[in-house]
Scaffold this motif. Structure first.
Motif, short mmCIF file in Angstrom:
data_model
loop_
_atom_site.label_atom_id
_atom_site.label_comp_id
_atom_site.label_asym_id
_atom_site.label_seq_id
_atom_site.Cartn_x
_atom_site.Cartn_y
_atom_site.Cartn_z
N ASP A 770 -6.74 7.24 14.80
CA ASP A 770 -7.22 6.34 15.84
C ASP A 770 -7.35 7.02 17.20
OD1 ASP A 770 -4.55 6.72 16.18
OD2 ASP A 770 -4.04 4.61 16.49
N HIS A 771 -7.29 8.35 17.21
CA HIS A 771 -7.37 9.07 18.47
C HIS A 771 -7.88 10.48 18.18
CE1 HIS A 771 -6.08 11.09 22.22
NE2 HIS A 771 -6.27 9.90 22.75
N PRO A 772 -8.72 11.05 19.05
CA PRO A 772 -9.21 12.42 18.78
C PRO A 772 -8.11 13.45 18.69
CG PRO A 772 -10.56 11.35 20.45
CD PRO A 772 -9.39 10.44 20.21
N ALA A 773 -6.96 13.18 19.30
CA ALA A 773 -5.86 14.14 19.25
C ALA A 773 -5.19 14.20 17.88
CB ALA A 773 -4.82 13.80 20.33
N VAL A 774 -5.41 13.17 17.05
CA VAL A 774 -4.85 13.17 15.70
C VAL A 774 -5.78 14.01 14.83
CG1 VAL A 774 -4.11 11.77 13.75
CG2 VAL A 774 -3.85 10.90 16.08
N LYS A 775 -5.40 15.24 14.55
CA LYS A 775 -6.27 16.17 13.85
C LYS A 775 -6.21 16.02 12.34
CE LYS A 775 -7.67 18.07 17.63
NZ LYS A 775 -9.07 17.82 18.09
N PHE A 776 -5.23 15.34 11.84
CA PHE A 776 -5.10 15.23 10.38
C PHE A 776 -4.60 13.83 10.07
CE2 PHE A 776 -3.79 16.33 6.10
CZ PHE A 776 -4.75 17.25 5.75
N GLY A 777 -5.51 12.85 10.05
CA GLY A 777 -5.12 11.47 9.86
C GLY A 777 -5.86 10.82 8.71
N ARG A 778 -5.56 9.56 8.52
CA ARG A 778 -6.21 8.75 7.48
C ARG A 778 -6.92 7.59 8.14
NH1 ARG A 778 -3.13 4.10 6.88
NH2 ARG A 778 -0.95 4.27 7.56
N PRO A 779 -7.98 7.08 7.54
CA PRO A 779 -8.70 5.95 8.15
C PRO A 779 -7.86 4.69 8.13
CG PRO A 779 -9.57 6.47 5.97
CD PRO A 779 -8.61 7.56 6.31
N PRO A 780 -8.00 3.85 9.13
CA PRO A 780 -7.23 2.59 9.15
C PRO A 780 -7.66 1.67 8.02
CG PRO A 780 -8.09 3.13 11.34
CD PRO A 780 -8.76 4.05 10.38
N GLY A 781 -6.68 0.97 7.47
CA GLY A 781 -6.96 -0.06 6.48
C GLY A 781 -6.89 0.37 5.04
N VAL A 782 -6.72 1.66 4.76
CA VAL A 782 -6.75 2.10 3.37
C VAL A 782 -5.48 1.72 2.61
CG1 VAL A 782 -8.31 4.01 3.86
CG2 VAL A 782 -5.85 4.37 4.02
N LEU A 783 -4.40 1.42 3.31
CA LEU A 783 -3.15 1.07 2.65
C LEU A 783 -2.94 -0.43 2.56
CD1 LEU A 783 -0.67 3.74 4.06
CD2 LEU A 783 -2.14 3.84 2.05
N ARG A 784 -3.96 -1.22 2.85
CA ARG A 784 -3.84 -2.67 2.70
C ARG A 784 -4.15 -3.14 1.29
NH1 ARG A 784 -7.44 -3.69 8.07
NH2 ARG A 784 -5.92 -2.99 9.63
N VAL A 785 -4.62 -2.26 0.47
CA VAL A 785 -4.95 -2.62 -0.91
C VAL A 785 -3.66 -2.82 -1.69
CG1 VAL A 785 -6.17 -1.90 -3.00
CG2 VAL A 785 -7.06 -1.29 -0.74
N PRO A 786 -3.51 -3.90 -2.44
CA PRO A 786 -2.28 -4.11 -3.21
C PRO A 786 -2.08 -3.03 -4.26
CG PRO A 786 -3.59 -6.14 -3.06
CD PRO A 786 -4.46 -5.04 -2.55
N ARG A 787 -0.83 -2.75 -4.53
CA ARG A 787 -0.50 -1.77 -5.56
C ARG A 787 -0.76 -2.36 -6.95
NH1 ARG A 787 5.90 -0.81 -5.52
NH2 ARG A 787 5.52 -0.70 -3.28
N GLU A 788 -0.99 -1.48 -7.89
CA GLU A 788 -1.24 -1.91 -9.26
C GLU A 788 0.07 -2.38 -9.89
OE1 GLU A 788 -3.06 1.23 -11.38
OE2 GLU A 788 -4.88 1.27 -10.15
#
Length: 805
Positions: A770-788
């Motif tokens: 969520d910031h240009p200074a975060v050089k190695f991040g993940r996109p927001p919202g990808v962990l909202r998916v329920p687990r199997e």
């Protein structure tokens, strides 16, 4: 009058194609997955061994079942469900089974009708079963949903157990009650999934809009827009206008808004943690004192070296060496203390980033990564099970997203006492955890909370707090009585079953005409509550049932919760939980396999076994380990630790060490049992240099670091990776350039599921991009998916990876 055998006994007495034989390499079949054998004890007393083909949804059946669908228009009274009955039945069956296995042995799943002698009420807990099956001569129980209600797959409300439901699917797919075909869409318990962004609004001229204006009119003949929004799963755009999806006009979408909608909650980037130095008014006098001591020490050592004692030169030489060494060690001890730091976290910013509702996340599902908590114990006599149970209760009640939390207890002794004590703790958590959430109890260790010498009503606003606390205190006293009475209960039960086995042996000897003078040889086994042998350590040790020789055991005490909050009710509970989320985190009992001749490495080996088993079951990117006599004094400790891991530069943090506080110490602390100098002085000083060291417990690890990998770095030579802060999931060769894929089984074992979980854990443990200074991040919202949901194959693989391979 002869008793009629149960239907399951008749159907499964012959076994199945996979009911005999064993495979090499941790009980694997030809397809690469672990082979599982199931067994259950029926109410008639028969112990039936079942194969997976008999009781599980086979590949052929699963394909037929999933392909048979009935398309029903979505209405407010009837909406399609994403989760099928078969998946829920599979997960419930797994949670009610005790998995055992080991190296070069078949993994078996023992279906347990009863885990503990007391009644189980929470639907997530093992042993929680529904009402009786409506089929003739069947002793099975009806499946339950997340609320504990009976699952009836047909609209005629005919009660049927899982085994009979599978048989009906195999035979003719007809309900035994109404003789009508089963319709998958009839079962509805899931809410719509908003985890992947805003729901699309259908176009006015879409293919599903035939007679839409007629169907969506109210009683006055006017168009009912609210009903149209509900039944079409539509949503408003910005300014009550329909917002077009991404790439609708053919552009690449790089400069547009992501997700098809503007998020009004987007705010400037804020740090999650701050590092504040100690004020100069405190550090300057301390540094001046250290400098004076250093000058005095230098003059003293110079004088001692220049003026030797000629009469005792050897004593003088030894004293000089010791004084110089102690002076050097004192300097090494003082250098880190020159720059201590204090760290603070901002939990409100963490909530805004990961838990706050937004147009793309209207239900407020958490985007925080998963967390696995490990508790280790070895001997229930030296480490009382009541203390361990209180630790588990404090973990289950921690303030963290329930669906992201998983607790594992390692019983290195393999004792039935610990197993049943953990089951009792899971049963009591049904009352304790919602009570803590409702009244914001602190601390959440029940023994410590009820022992506090303070006013319990302080800062409590609810009028029913005193009544609820009194009832919970009474239930906790009964809980302690049950825990303390478990040793005698297990002993009496085992003596009764062993006496019964001796009587059977004597009767058999008389019928066979054997010599009655011969002694009766019956193993003094330890028996579980369902009338079967305990696969772990027996009170009278024997071969394959001792502390150093027993099979691996895994029991899912509490199955994974539903992804959305589940509010309780005030009807069937002693406390009104109508406004409280009653879900419980996942809870797993693990006892690794032990065999003579293997070096099991004590606590370190137990932690390694939990790391491997949890990678298969939950694969939380972060791990926190605790001793069995430690607990959470602050229920938000996990969130505070996550502030450091999810902050800018958090991908380079390996672990976070929490300080320890102790109870039962005299007010003067004459023996320094609080370790104030160590935790508040030395550890804070080391944190200002590079970081504290691991003290053995109370530490939050990054799972990826425990696997021995370096922090991943963005390839600056690749312009696509250097332009943005979001990066995709990497494979193992990209995570470690020196890693030889051929040597991967030697490093991590032969489990493919374990190897595949490594890059997933690394990706989920990244901070938000969520910031240009975060050089190695993940996109927001990808962990909202329920687990199997859990299945038998995954649990069997978890048993396999903790075997003596």
């Amino acid at each position: 009058m002869s008793s009629q055998p149960s239907k399951k006994s008749l159907r499964n007495a012959g076994g199945g194609p996979g009911s005999s034989g064993s495979s090499q390499g941790g009980a694997r079949d030809s397809s690469g997955g672990p082979s599982v054998k199931f067994a259950r004890r029926t109410s008639s007393g028969r112990y039936v061994s079942l194969s997976r083909e008999d009781i599980d949804m086979s590949s052929e059946l699963s394909g037929d079942y999933m392909n048979y669908t009935v398309h029903i228009p979505p209405t407010p009274e009837h909406e399609p469900s994403d989760t099928s009955i078969a998946m829920k039945a599979e997960e419930q069956y797994v949670s009610n089974s005790l998995f055992t296995g080991g190296f070069n042995s078949v993994t078996r799943a023992h279906l347990m009708d009863k885990v503990i002698d007391s009644e189980v009420t929470h639907p997530q807990m093992a042993g929680s079963r529904g009402s009786a099956c409506g089929m003739h001569a069947c002793d099975g129980k009806v499946m339950k949903d997340e609320r504990g209600n009976d699952v009836m797959p047909c609209e005629c409300r005919f009660k049927i157990c899982r085994d009979c439901f599978i048989d009906a699917q195999k035979e003719n797919n007809l309900c035994p009650g109404c003789k009508e075909p089963y319709r998958i869409g009839d079962y509805d318990d899931d809410t719509p999934d908003y985890s992947n962004g805003a729901l699309p609004l259908p176009a006015p001229n879409g293919k599903h809009d035939t007679n839409m204006s007629v169907m969506k009119r109210n009683q006055n003949g006017e168009f009912d827009h609210n009903r149209w929004l509900f039944e079409t799963k539509g949503t408003y755009g910005v300014g009550n206008a329909y917002w077009p999806p991404d790439d609708m006009y053919g552009d690449d979408g790089d400069d547009g808004l992501r997700g098809g909608m503007l998020d009004p909650t987007d705010k400037p980037w804020k740090p999650l943690s701050r590092k504040t130095p100690i004020p100069s008014s405190i550090m300057s006098p301390y540094r001046l004192l250290i400098a004076i001591r250093l000058v005095v020490l230098a003059f003293f050592l110079q004088w001692r070296v220049v003026h030797p004692n000629e009469d005792a030169i050897w004593l003088w030489l030894m004293s000089i060496v010791c004084e110089i060494w102690f002076g050097f060690s004192w300097i090494l001890d003082q250098i880190p203390k020159l720059c201590p730091v204090n760290r603070s976290t901002d939990l409100e910013v963490l909530h805004e980033k990961f838990d706050s509702p937004s147009p793309s996340n209207p239900t407020g599902r958490s985007d925080l990564p998963g967390m696995d908590l490990f508790v280790s114990t070895a001997d229930p006599e030296k480490e009382p099970v009541l203390v361990t149970a209180n630790t588990i209760l404090s973990i289950l009640a921690v303030d963290y997203p329930v669906e992201k939390l998983a607790c594992y207890v390692s019983d290195d002794g393999g004792a039935l006492l610990t197993f049943e004590a953990m089951a009792e703790a899971a049963s009591f958590a049904d009352l304790w955890v919602p009570f803590c959430r409702k009244h914001k109890i602190e601390p959440r260790n029940p023994d410590t909370y009820f022992s506090l010498k303070v006013d319990p009503t302080k800062n409590k606003s609810r009028i029913d707090f005193v009544k609820d606390r009194r009832r919970v205190k009474r239930e906790y006293d009964e809980f302690k009585i049950r825990i303390n009475g478990l040793p005698d209960s297990i002993r009496r039960r085992s003596d009764a079953f062993n006496a019964r086995e001796e009587m059977k042996m004597m009767k058999h000897m008389k019928e066979s005409g054997a010599d009655p003078s011969e002694p009766i040889k019956v193993l003094k086994a330890t028996w579980m509550a369902d009338g079967t042998h305990w696969p772990g350590t027996w009170a009278s040790s024997s071969r394959e049932h001792s502390r150093s020789d027993h099979a691996g055991i895994l029991q899912v005490m509490l199955k994974p919760p539903s992804p959305d909050p589940l509010m309780g009710s005030g009807d069937d509970k002693i406390i009104d939980f109508s406004e409280v989320d009653t879900r419980l985190p996942m809870f797993v009992y693990v006892s690794r396999e032990k065999r003579p001749g293997y070096d099991h490495n004590k606590k370190a080996g137990a932690m390694n076994a939990l790391v491997r088993a949890s990678a298969i079951l939950s694969n939380g990117p972060f791990i926190l380990n605790l001793d069995c006599d430690h607990y959470f004094y602050n229920c938000k400790a996990l969130r505070e630790g996550m502030c450091f891991m999810m902050d800018r530069g958090g991908e380079d943090i390996c672990y976070i060490q929490f300080p320890q506080r102790f109870e039962g110490i005299d007010p003067s602390d004459r023996y320094a049992n609080h370790n104030t100098v160590f935790f508040d002085g030395n550890m804070r000083a080391l944190d200002g240099v590079q970081g504290p060291f691991y003290v053995g417990t109370g530490c939050m690890f990054r799972r990826f670091a425990l696997y021995g990998f370096e922090p991943p770095k963005v390839d600056i030579k690749d312009p696509k990776k250097s332009e943005g802060s979001e990066t995709s999931t990497l494979n193992l060769s990209e995570l470690d350039q020196d890693l030889d894929i051929n040597l991967l089984p030697k490093r991590f074992g032969n489990s493919t599921m374990l190897s595949e979980s490594i890059p997933v854990a690394e990706f989920q443990g990244r901070p938000l991009a969520d910031h240009p200074a975060v050089k190695f991040g993940r996109p927001p919202g990808v962990l909202r998916v329920p687990r199997e949901p859990l299945d038998a194959t995954a649990v069997a693989e978890a048993v396999s990876v903790i075997s003596c391979w």
